[in-house]
Design an enzyme around this catalytic site. Structure first.
Site, short mmCIF file in Angstrom:
data_model
loop_
_atom_site.label_atom_id
_atom_site.label_comp_id
_atom_site.label_asym_id
_atom_site.label_seq_id
_atom_site.Cartn_x
_atom_site.Cartn_y
_atom_site.Cartn_z
N ASN A 20 -31.66 18.01 -12.98
CA ASN A 20 -32.84 18.91 -13.04
C ASN A 20 -32.15 19.96 -14.29
OD1 ASN A 20 -30.85 20.43 -11.83
ND2 ASN A 20 -31.84 18.96 -10.50
N ASP A 57 -34.64 15.97 -4.95
CA ASP A 57 -35.18 16.50 -3.58
C ASP A 57 -35.40 14.78 -3.87
OD1 ASP A 57 -35.23 19.77 -2.86
OD2 ASP A 57 -36.90 19.39 -4.41
N PRO A 77 -31.75 13.66 1.46
CA PRO A 77 -31.76 14.35 2.48
C PRO A 77 -31.67 15.43 2.66
CG PRO A 77 -29.55 13.21 2.36
CD PRO A 77 -30.69 12.36 1.63
N ASP A 78 -31.68 16.51 3.55
CA ASP A 78 -31.87 18.16 3.25
C ASP A 78 -30.94 18.62 3.38
OD1 ASP A 78 -32.78 20.58 3.40
OD2 ASP A 78 -34.04 20.79 3.47
N LYS A 98 -37.72 29.54 3.11
CA LYS A 98 -36.67 28.23 3.12
C LYS A 98 -35.41 28.69 4.50
CE LYS A 98 -33.56 26.12 0.16
NZ LYS A 98 -33.72 25.71 -1.42
N LYS A 109 -34.53 26.99 7.50
CA LYS A 109 -32.92 26.33 7.66
C LYS A 109 -32.31 26.97 8.48
CE LYS A 109 -34.51 23.80 3.07
NZ LYS A 109 -33.92 23.29 2.04
#
Length: 403
Positions: free
Chosen positions: A208, A277, A303-304, A336, A340
């Site tokens: 990105n 992501d 993975p997050d 978010k 989280k």
């Protein structure tokens, strides 16, 4: 300010007379003050004036080495707890912005590692000139503090913005900077920065636009406020910050492992990295050659990291996420934050000018799990970092001054 070492640079402007009052205020506060005059400043006010106030020799000529045991400009640069330039002319702002060193003041500025504060003073049209404003923006982006001039009648006959701020105002900023440097002295801060590279083959990657500037600014600000800082950074061209432990990673999986391994030893996690992501399901060992027709690439979820952090965190840790959005910024950021279990999330609309990737400024809102929302105006990323650290510091029941 008691027993702090303050270097005051005075440049050639009529506002130099105010600098004598500024030095007097510092001395009365218990600081040890050392003055550097440019040759132009010495035409407005004599070195003897400052020597009488500070009880220290005044430096003017870079080649005037009065003490053979030290190199004067290096000695003063190392000595400084804070470096104040007041008044700061357009000339010294340009020299400092571009790293020129042709006299005692500019040479010492280039050698110091202390916080630097500039109090500009000049004609209203000079101050508004694009070159001067660009230099000020460049200095701000580097972490320097600018005490904006006031408006009113100027010595040149014009009326407008250009008068040096009053000594009391400058002194308040100096005191805040000195105090700010100590408020994270017992705090361990873990920061992530930059993009990740997800390889497709030896030539191509999925990534990105993040450059890491925001995360690096956070790491440097925390370091300057006394924190022990670990920076987990993706690939990029930014210089490694001095005094910060740097862990280089490339992929999201490497960043995940580095964050989870270091999380238990830290009090604060500020996750400013833009982690991919998805990653290619297959990494080809050799370059995939171009062929006729479309190419289909299967992607799998990375993975997050923040979700995993929320399962491993201690109750006393502060966890901060970032949300780079292009629409429904508040809605997406708050979702978010909740999902989280973050303490704070820093949200910005990266489609806005001055708030996206690869620029030195940002426009953010800091949302807290307690329902607070701090919307900041356009600021340098370093200033955003300091405002974020202020919020973290004042979190009740957590690490730092707010605990």
């Amino acid at each position: 300010m008691k027993d702090r070492e303050i270097i005051v640079g005075v440049t050639g402007g009529i506002a130099a007379y105010k600098s004598a009052a500024l030095c007097s205020r510092f001395v009365k506060s218990g600081a040890r003050v050392h003055v550097i005059l440019t040759e132009g400043a010495a035409k407005f006010i004599t070195p003897l004036t400052f020597q009488s106030i500070t009880k220290h020799p005044v430096a003017v000529d870079v080649f005037d080495e009065t003490d053979p045991s030290v190199i004067q400009h290096i000695h003063l640069a190392d000595l400084a707890d804070v470096f104040v330039v007041a008044p700061a002319t357009a000339d010294i702002l340009a020299k400092a912005a571009w790293g020129l060193a042709d006299d005692m003041l500019s040479t010492t500025l280039l050698a110091t590692r202390s916080p630097v504060i500039f109090a500009p003073a000049m004609n209203v049209h000079m101050f508004g000139h694009p070159a001067v404003q660009e230099n000020i923006a460049r200095l701000r982006a580097r972490g320097c503090v600018i005490v904006d001039p006031g408006e009113g009648p100027l010595a040149c006959g014009y009326t407008g913005k250009g008068r040096m701020a009053e000594p009391d105002e400058i002194a308040e900023v100096v005191e805040a900077v000195l105090n700010r440097r100590r408020d994270f002295a017992d705090v361990r801060v873990l920061v992530t920065a930059g993009a990740t590279w997800e390889p497709f083959d030896p030539v191509r990657i999925l990534s990105n636009r993040s450059t890491g500037k925001m995360g690096y600014a956070v790491a440097e600000a925390a370091r300057d406020r006394g924190a022990t800082v670990t920076l987990v950074a993706g690939p990029g061209e930014l210089r490694s910050p001095e005094g910060v432990r740097l862990i280089r990673v490339e992929t999201a999986l490497e960043m995940r492992d580095a964050v989870l391994a270091n999380l238990p030893m830290h009090d604060v996690l500020i996750k400013a990295a833009a982690v991919s992501d998805y990653r290619p399901a297959v990494v080809h060992p050799s370059k995939v050659k171009k062929a006729e027709g479309p190419l289909t690439v299967e992607l799998v979820r990375n993975p997050d990291i923040l979700m995993e952090v929320s399962r491993h965190r201690r109750p006393d840790q502060v966890i901060v996420g970032f949300a780079a959005e292009t629409e429904d910024v508040e809605k997406n950021a708050l979702e978010k934050l909740r999902r989280k279990s973050l303490d704070y999330i820093v949200a910005n609309d990266v489609s806005m000018a001055g708030a996206g990737f690869a620029v030195d400024t940002n426009i953010v809102t800091i949302y807290g799990r307690d329902g607070t929302a701090l919307a900041l105006p356009p600021l340098s990323k370093r200033e955003v970092a300091d405002r974020l650290l202020d919020v973290i510091r004042d979190t009740p029941g957590k690490v730092g001054a707010g605990s």
